[in-house]
Design an enzyme around this catalytic site. Structure first.
Site, short mmCIF file in Angstrom:
data_model
loop_
_atom_site.label_atom_id
_atom_site.label_comp_id
_atom_site.label_asym_id
_atom_site.label_seq_id
_atom_site.Cartn_x
_atom_site.Cartn_y
_atom_site.Cartn_z
N LYS A 117 1.17 -1.10 0.21
CA LYS A 117 -0.30 -0.05 0.11
C LYS A 117 1.16 0.75 0.01
O LYS A 117 0.22 2.13 -0.91
CB LYS A 117 -0.92 -0.63 0.72
N LYS A 155 -4.91 -9.21 -6.93
CA LYS A 155 -5.69 -9.41 -5.21
C LYS A 155 -7.54 -8.46 -6.00
O LYS A 155 -7.00 -7.56 -6.35
CB LYS A 155 -5.87 -9.26 -4.26
N LYS A 173 -11.48 -3.05 -3.32
CA LYS A 173 -11.90 -2.09 -3.47
C LYS A 173 -11.30 -0.97 -4.02
O LYS A 173 -12.02 -0.26 -4.28
CB LYS A 173 -12.98 -1.78 -2.09
N1 AQP Z 1 -9.84 -10.23 -3.43
C1 AQP Z 1 -9.77 -10.24 -2.02
N2 AQP Z 1 -10.28 -11.79 -1.52
C2 AQP Z 1 -10.87 -12.66 -0.64
N3 AQP Z 1 -11.34 -12.12 0.23
C3 AQP Z 1 -11.00 -10.67 0.63
N4 AQP Z 1 -10.83 -9.43 1.57
C4 AQP Z 1 -10.72 -8.38 0.93
N5 AQP Z 1 -10.11 -8.54 -0.82
C5 AQP Z 1 -10.66 -9.81 -0.44
C6 AQP Z 1 -11.45 -10.02 2.62
O1 AQP Z 1 -12.32 -9.33 3.36
C7 AQP Z 1 -11.95 -8.51 4.32
C8 AQP Z 1 -11.84 -7.35 4.43
O2 AQP Z 1 -11.60 -6.38 4.05
P1 AQP Z 1 -10.72 -5.80 4.00
O3 AQP Z 1 -11.15 -4.40 3.51
O4 AQP Z 1 -10.27 -4.82 5.71
O5 AQP Z 1 -9.01 -4.94 3.79
P2 AQP Z 1 -8.36 -5.14 2.35
O6 AQP Z 1 -8.08 -6.82 2.30
O7 AQP Z 1 -7.45 -4.24 2.35
O8 AQP Z 1 -9.72 -5.41 1.29
P3 AQP Z 1 -9.59 -4.57 0.32
O9 AQP Z 1 -10.79 -4.69 -0.76
O10 AQP Z 1 -8.54 -4.87 -1.07
O11 AQP Z 1 -9.72 -3.04 0.14
P4 AQP Z 1 -8.07 -1.66 0.18
O12 AQP Z 1 -8.70 -1.43 -0.88
O13 AQP Z 1 -9.32 -0.45 0.66
O14 AQP Z 1 -6.90 -1.87 0.67
C9 AQP Z 1 -10.33 -8.89 4.95
O15 AQP Z 1 -11.10 -10.67 5.28
C10 AQP Z 1 -9.64 -9.67 3.91
O16 AQP Z 1 -9.17 -10.83 3.79
#
Ligand code: AQP
Length: 343
Positions: free
Chosen positions: A120, A203, A206
């Site tokens: 990040k 991955k 969002k």
């Molecule tokens: N692509 C994914 N596949 C499976 N699980 C996922 N999770 C996120 N992306 C995937 C799971 O969703 C939960 C919440 O995640 P988060 O929003 O707290 O943070 P993150 O993992 O960083 O998700 P994002 O979507 O990638 O958010 P941003 O873009 O803001 O960093 C967790 O259990 C995660 O494993």
């Protein structure tokens, strides 16, 4: 300390950041499994981790909207606020307070190894917030403030949970107590790592700049179908074994998504579609995705028409969460040697 580790009663905690809209990755990797855990009857605590979201700049109005929409997503996906505790992190001060204690337990070297920070912060690490660097200590606090024992997450959170275990073990060791449980990550199912629709090695996220890389839970049927139709794949038909997909990450990703949505195994999907091209498989996947996601989408829209009710649910959840976390925080302060006036 005794030789037999103390047994903590099972309690599930997990959270999602309101850092944008929910994606299919969040749904399959996290939300859907949160609902299963709730329905299995274990005590479940779920949190919109807004303090994590602000480790990168968030527009305040968008953050408020995203937090409420995330709460709507939880409820629309099947979380029942009467059976699970549902709240936003910043309403329970124990998270931030315990995080400070853990900042003093975690070592710089441990945090420097966290791949999510490296991903990040990118090349601009000097300019990243201190909060982004300390994020895993706050995550440990989120979980351990409830003495949670099990944490359902996607594969990307595995390293943070290992750190949570290290922090709990170091705290227990440093103070000669068995106060914090050593949590178990629960990383299960066909979709523990849903990949970007544009790049099967990244991955689905969002915050990816390309909206075509993900399916949002707010996407309508046309958008879902279009994104899946345009998802990057290869010209080969689906093979008759999963092993043959080892070098085809985009194809494997779509098979995993299908399996997770249909509640079957990737092997079942292969058995059904072996020999078929993506001209057949993608429309079938789109139909399945629309079938599963449209009711959630509709319910989220309905819930978002009454944000006062969402705020009330989050306030009620926060009061129940606080009732668990505050006494644990106070005991932790006592262990550390921080004086509290008797109340
Ligand atoms: N692509 C994914 N596949 C499976 N699980 C996922 N999770 C996120 N992306 C995937 C799971 O969703 C939960 C919440 O995640 P988060 O929003 O707290 O943070 P993150 O993992 O960083 O998700 P994002 O979507 O990638 O958010 P941003 O873009 O803001 O960093 C967790 O259990 C995660 O494993």
């Amino acid at each position: 300390m005794s030789d037999t580790p103390k047994a903590f009663p099972p309690r599930i905690f997990s959270g999602i950041q309101p850092s944008g809209g929910l994606t299919l990755g969040n749904y399959l990797g996290a939300l859907k499994r949160f609902v299963q855990a709730q329905d299995d009857g274990t005590e479940t605590i779920y949190c919109m981790v807004d303090l994590h979201a602000i480790t990168v700049w968030q527009d305040p109005a968008k953050l408020r909207h995203a937090t409420r929409e995330l709460a709507a997503g939880f409820i629309a996906a099947g979380i029942d606020p009467a059976r699970s505790i549902l709240f936003n992190q910043s309403q329970v001060p124990a998270h931030a307070e315990l995080a400070w204690i853990f900042n003093c337990v975690a070592r710089m070297g441990w945090l420097k190894r966290m791949t999510q920070f490296k991903d990040k912060a990118g090349k601009n690490a000097e300019n990243a917030s201190v909060g982004l660097f300390a994020y895993p200590a706050l995550m440990a606090a989120d979980i351990l403030a409830y003495h949670a024992t099990h944490v359902p997450v996607g594969e990307d959170q595995k390293q943070h949970l290992e750190l949570t275990r290290d922090i709990a073990a170091k705290f227990n060791h440093d103070f000669g107590v068995e106060f914090f449980p050593i949590v178990e990550p629960v990383i299960e199912g066909a979709a523990t790592r849903v990949m970007s629709l544009r790049d099967g090695t990244k991955k689905m996220s969002k915050s990816d700049p390309s909206d075509m890389s993900r399916i949002n839970l707010t996407d309508d049927a046309d958008a879902i179908a279009q994104k899946l139709r345009k998802a990057r794949t290869d010209p080969e038909p689906l093979p008759d074994t999963l092993d043959a997909l080892a070098e085809r990450p985009e194809a494997r990703n779509l098979v995993n998504i299908y399996a997770a949505l249909a509640d079957i195994t990737p092997e079942d999907v292969i058995a059904q579609y072996a020999g078929q091209g993506f001209g057949t498989f993608k429309p079938a996947l789109a139909d399945l995705a629309v079938d599963k996601l449209a009711p959630i989408n509709a319910e989220m829209s309905r819930l978002m028409q009454d944000v006062a009710e969402i705020d009330r649910i989050l306030g009620d959840g926060a009061a129940r969460a606080n009732a668990i976390a505050q006494p644990i925080l106070e005991q932790c302060y006592d262990i550390v040697g921080l004086i509290r006036a008797a109340r």
